[in-house]
Design a protein around this motif. Sequence first.
Motif, PDB file in Angstrom:
ATOM      1  N   SER A  40       0.327  11.522   2.215  1.00 15.03           N
ATOM      2  CA  SER A  40      -0.452  10.439   2.824  1.00 15.03           C
ATOM      3  C   SER A  40      -1.259  10.924   4.028  1.00 15.03           C
ATOM      4  O   SER A  40      -2.071  10.184   4.569  1.00 15.03           O
ATOM      5  CB  SER A  40       0.455   9.267   3.208  1.00 15.03           C
ATOM      6  OG  SER A  40       1.342   9.657   4.222  1.00 15.03           O
TER       7      SER A  40
ATOM      8  N   TYR B 144       0.537   5.196  -2.061  1.00 18.23           N
ATOM      9  CA  TYR B 144       0.743   6.581  -1.602  1.00 18.23           C
ATOM     10  C   TYR B 144       1.896   7.224  -2.367  1.00 18.23           C
ATOM     11  O   TYR B 144       1.873   8.410  -2.693  1.00 18.23           O
ATOM     12  CB  TYR B 144       0.992   6.608  -0.084  1.00 18.23           C
ATOM     13  CG  TYR B 144      -0.264   6.254   0.679  1.00 18.23           C
ATOM     14  CD1 TYR B 144      -1.238   7.219   0.930  1.00 18.23           C
ATOM     15  CD2 TYR B 144      -0.516   4.939   1.088  1.00 18.23           C
ATOM     16  CE1 TYR B 144      -2.416   6.892   1.578  1.00 18.23           C
ATOM     17  CE2 TYR B 144      -1.695   4.606   1.730  1.00 18.23           C
ATOM     18  CZ  TYR B 144      -2.642   5.579   1.977  1.00 18.23           C
ATOM     19  OH  TYR B 144      -3.827   5.251   2.605  1.00 18.23           O
ATOM     20  N   ARG B 145       2.901   6.424  -2.681  1.00 17.77           N
ATOM     21  CA  ARG B 145       4.032   6.941  -3.470  1.00 17.77           C
ATOM     22  C   ARG B 145       3.578   7.304  -4.885  1.00 17.77           C
ATOM     23  O   ARG B 145       4.035   8.283  -5.467  1.00 17.77           O
ATOM     24  CB  ARG B 145       5.144   5.887  -3.548  1.00 17.77           C
ATOM     25  CG  ARG B 145       5.908   5.719  -2.255  1.00 17.77           C
ATOM     26  CD  ARG B 145       6.881   4.539  -2.318  1.00 17.77           C
ATOM     27  NE  ARG B 145       7.615   4.433  -1.080  1.00 17.77           N
ATOM     28  CZ  ARG B 145       8.729   5.096  -0.811  1.00 17.77           C
ATOM     29  NH1 ARG B 145       9.272   5.880  -1.720  1.00 17.77           N
ATOM     30  NH2 ARG B 145       9.324   4.958   0.351  1.00 17.77           N
TER      31      ARG B 145
ATOM     32  N   ARG C 145       0.644   0.959   6.934  1.00 17.93           N
ATOM     33  CA  ARG C 145       0.770   1.585   8.246  1.00 17.93           C
ATOM     34  C   ARG C 145      -0.516   1.439   9.064  1.00 17.93           C
ATOM     35  O   ARG C 145      -0.503   1.521  10.287  1.00 17.93           O
ATOM     36  CB  ARG C 145       1.049   3.093   8.118  1.00 17.93           C
ATOM     37  CG  ARG C 145       2.276   3.457   7.309  1.00 17.93           C
ATOM     38  CD  ARG C 145       3.540   3.042   8.035  1.00 17.93           C
ATOM     39  NE  ARG C 145       4.737   3.559   7.384  1.00 17.93           N
ATOM     40  CZ  ARG C 145       5.242   3.094   6.249  1.00 17.93           C
ATOM     41  NH1 ARG C 145       4.658   2.095   5.650  1.00 17.93           N
ATOM     42  NH2 ARG C 145       6.337   3.610   5.733  1.00 17.93           N
ATOM     43  N   ASP C 146      -1.635   1.285   8.349  1.00 21.79           N
ATOM     44  CA  ASP C 146      -2.945   1.310   9.007  1.00 21.79           C
ATOM     45  C   ASP C 146      -3.780   0.099   8.599  1.00 21.79           C
ATOM     46  O   ASP C 146      -4.999   0.143   8.632  1.00 21.79           O
ATOM     47  CB  ASP C 146      -3.695   2.593   8.607  1.00 21.79           C
ATOM     48  CG  ASP C 146      -3.866   2.710   7.094  1.00 21.79           C
ATOM     49  OD1 ASP C 146      -3.146   2.000   6.355  1.00 21.79           O
ATOM     50  OD2 ASP C 146      -4.727   3.482   6.646  1.00 21.79           O
TER      51      ASP C 146
ATOM     52  N   ARG D 269       0.486  12.028  12.477  1.00 20.31           N
ATOM     53  CA  ARG D 269      -0.556  12.645  11.647  1.00 20.31           C
ATOM     54  C   ARG D 269      -1.946  12.380  12.248  1.00 20.31           C
ATOM     55  O   ARG D 269      -2.157  11.381  12.944  1.00 20.31           O
ATOM     56  CB  ARG D 269      -0.466  12.142  10.196  1.00 20.31           C
ATOM     57  CG  ARG D 269      -0.849  10.719  10.032  1.00 20.31           C
ATOM     58  CD  ARG D 269      -1.061  10.312   8.586  1.00 20.31           C
ATOM     59  NE  ARG D 269      -1.199   8.886   8.567  1.00 20.31           N
ATOM     60  CZ  ARG D 269      -0.362   8.038   7.977  1.00 20.31           C
ATOM     61  NH1 ARG D 269       0.666   8.491   7.308  1.00 20.31           N
ATOM     62  NH2 ARG D 269      -0.573   6.748   8.047  1.00 20.31           N
TER      63      ARG D 269
ATOM     64  N   ARG E 268      10.237  10.531   8.834  1.00 26.18           N
ATOM     65  CA  ARG E 268       9.019   9.855   8.374  1.00 26.18           C
ATOM     66  C   ARG E 268       8.344   9.089   9.516  1.00 26.18           C
ATOM     67  O   ARG E 268       7.124   9.064   9.628  1.00 26.18           O
ATOM     68  CB  ARG E 268       9.323   8.934   7.199  1.00 26.18           C
ATOM     69  CG  ARG E 268       9.299   9.706   5.889  1.00 26.18           C
ATOM     70  CD  ARG E 268       8.962   8.820   4.733  1.00 26.18           C
ATOM     71  NE  ARG E 268      10.043   7.880   4.455  1.00 26.18           N
ATOM     72  CZ  ARG E 268       9.844   6.705   3.895  1.00 26.18           C
ATOM     73  NH1 ARG E 268       8.631   6.301   3.606  1.00 26.18           N
ATOM     74  NH2 ARG E 268      10.859   5.922   3.642  1.00 26.18           N
TER      75      ARG E 268
ATOM     76  N   ASP F 160       4.616   9.884  10.334  1.00 24.32           N
ATOM     77  CA  ASP F 160       3.638   8.788  10.206  1.00 24.32           C
ATOM     78  C   ASP F 160       2.907   8.538  11.530  1.00 24.32           C
ATOM     79  O   ASP F 160       1.732   8.196  11.540  1.00 24.32           O
ATOM     80  CB  ASP F 160       4.322   7.485   9.761  1.00 24.32           C
ATOM     81  CG  ASP F 160       4.814   7.549   8.317  1.00 24.32           C
ATOM     82  OD1 ASP F 160       4.413   8.482   7.591  1.00 24.32           O
ATOM     83  OD2 ASP F 160       5.604   6.668   7.919  1.00 24.32           O
TER      84      ASP F 160
ATOM     85  N   ARG G 299      -6.353   9.314   1.568  1.00 21.49           N
ATOM     86  CA  ARG G 299      -6.495   8.069   2.328  1.00 21.49           C
ATOM     87  C   ARG G 299      -7.837   7.399   2.030  1.00 21.49           C
ATOM     88  O   ARG G 299      -7.914   6.191   1.869  1.00 21.49           O
ATOM     89  CB  ARG G 299      -6.365   8.309   3.841  1.00 21.49           C
ATOM     90  CG  ARG G 299      -5.059   8.933   4.262  1.00 21.49           C
ATOM     91  CD  ARG G 299      -4.716   8.611   5.708  1.00 21.49           C
ATOM     92  NE  ARG G 299      -4.298   7.226   5.851  1.00 21.49           N
ATOM     93  CZ  ARG G 299      -3.061   6.786   5.630  1.00 21.49           C
ATOM     94  NH1 ARG G 299      -2.128   7.610   5.272  1.00 21.49           N
ATOM     95  NH2 ARG G 299      -2.772   5.503   5.764  1.00 21.49           N
TER      96      ARG G 299
ATOM     97  N   THR H 248       0.823  -1.219   0.000  1.00 21.03           N
ATOM     98  CA  THR H 248       0.000   0.000   0.000  1.00 21.03           C
ATOM     99  C   THR H 248       0.855   1.267   0.000  1.00 21.03           C
ATOM    100  O   THR H 248       0.410   2.314  -0.457  1.00 21.03           O
ATOM    101  CB  THR H 248      -0.984   0.040   1.191  1.00 21.03           C
ATOM    102  OG1 THR H 248      -0.239   0.057   2.407  1.00 21.03           O
ATOM    103  CG2 THR H 248      -1.926  -1.152   1.180  1.00 21.03           C
TER     104      THR H 248
HETATM  105  O1   DC Z   1       6.018   1.669   2.966  1.00 19.16           O
HETATM  106  P1   DC Z   1       6.593   2.889   2.275  1.00 19.16           P
HETATM  107  O2   DC Z   1       7.802   3.457   2.978  1.00 19.16           O
HETATM  108  O3   DC Z   1       6.806   2.688   0.824  1.00 19.16           O
HETATM  109  O4   DC Z   1       5.421   3.991   2.426  1.00 19.16           O
HETATM  110  C1   DC Z   1       5.534   5.265   1.898  1.00 19.16           C
HETATM  111  C2   DC Z   1       4.767   6.274   2.737  1.00 19.16           C
HETATM  112  O5   DC Z   1       3.364   6.071   2.596  1.00 19.16           O
HETATM  113  C3   DC Z   1       5.076   6.272   4.231  1.00 19.16           C
HETATM  114  O6   DC Z   1       5.852   7.389   4.584  1.00 19.16           O
HETATM  115  C4   DC Z   1       3.735   6.351   4.917  1.00 19.16           C
HETATM  116  C5   DC Z   1       2.713   6.223   3.851  1.00 19.16           C
HETATM  117  N1   DC Z   1       1.811   5.094   4.042  1.00 19.16           N
HETATM  118  C6   DC Z   1       0.647   5.307   4.745  1.00 19.16           C
HETATM  119  O7   DC Z   1       0.435   6.407   5.241  1.00 19.16           O
HETATM  120  N2   DC Z   1      -0.252   4.304   4.882  1.00 19.16           N
HETATM  121  C7   DC Z   1      -0.026   3.095   4.362  1.00 19.16           C
HETATM  122  N3   DC Z   1      -0.935   2.135   4.507  1.00 19.16           N
HETATM  123  C8   DC Z   1       1.171   2.847   3.647  1.00 19.16           C
HETATM  124  C9   DC Z   1       2.084   3.875   3.530  1.00 19.16           C
END
Ligand code: DC
Length: 235
Positions: free
Chosen positions: A111, A42-43, A138-139, A195, A188, A192, A117, A38
């Motif tokens: 993000s 967001y990227r 993350r969530d 937020r 980050r 993260d 989101r 996921t």
């Molecule tokens: O896993 P990653 O480092 O490629 O994720 C990139 C960014 O996306 C990270 O800084 C937080 C965000 N992210 C998020 O907010 N919720 C998710 N489910 C996955 C990533």
Amino acid sequence: MEQPAKKIIIALDGFSSCGKSTFAKSIAQRLGYIFIDTGAMYRAVTLYALEHGAIRSGIVDEEAIIKQLGDISITFRFNPLRGASDIYVNGDLVEGKIRTIEVSNCVSPVSAIPQVREKLVAMQQEMGRKRGVVMDGRDIGTVVFPDAELKIFMTADAKVRAERRFAELTAKGDKVSFEEVLENVVSRDKADMSRAVSPLQQAEDAIVLDNSYMTVEEQMEWFDNEFKRVQEALA
Ligand code: DC
């Protein structure tokens, strides 16, 4: 007779650069599950915003990104060479372009936009509807699939994570310093976790995997035991 394993959702949350994708990819291959990264979604939105003027000189124009959301179509296609799915934006392969330090530096504020989101979470829920997925983010265990049968919260020492990301970036030829990468990892983490919408947090029923000093084999052994435990509880 032994029951066939029940298809479940494996929610994998945790800090950036702690090897979540490698771990997720390996367990998905082991189980014949679909792996969904996921963070890549967001990227991808961040990359689109950078390429279409909604982020200039590191300044994120929230309104512009919200307006662009309707123009962004994200799809995944399995790439047998990587053993994982590549991400496409409006039909263009962007797998390589989303992993630069420029995207990494802007992805946290993107993000944190609730409308971003909302759109991505709805897509993720649809992708996991039939279960049989390993979703990394993350969530996932808290917001996307609070009912996931197995929730793993992955963590590792910040310095160890920065070393891993630094090795990855320099292997690709990116000219970055270790300090810059460490700074990105630490900031980050902070963004993260703090937020307002869906902050990174450990679900109450998640189990922690700290892989700072674990080999991939040790992590797989740990996973096999946990998966077995969940399957026994479901049987
Ligand atoms: O896993 P990653 O480092 O490629 O994720 C990139 C960014 O996306 C990270 O800084 C937080 C965000 N992210 C998020 O907010 N919720 C998710 N489910 C996955 C990533």
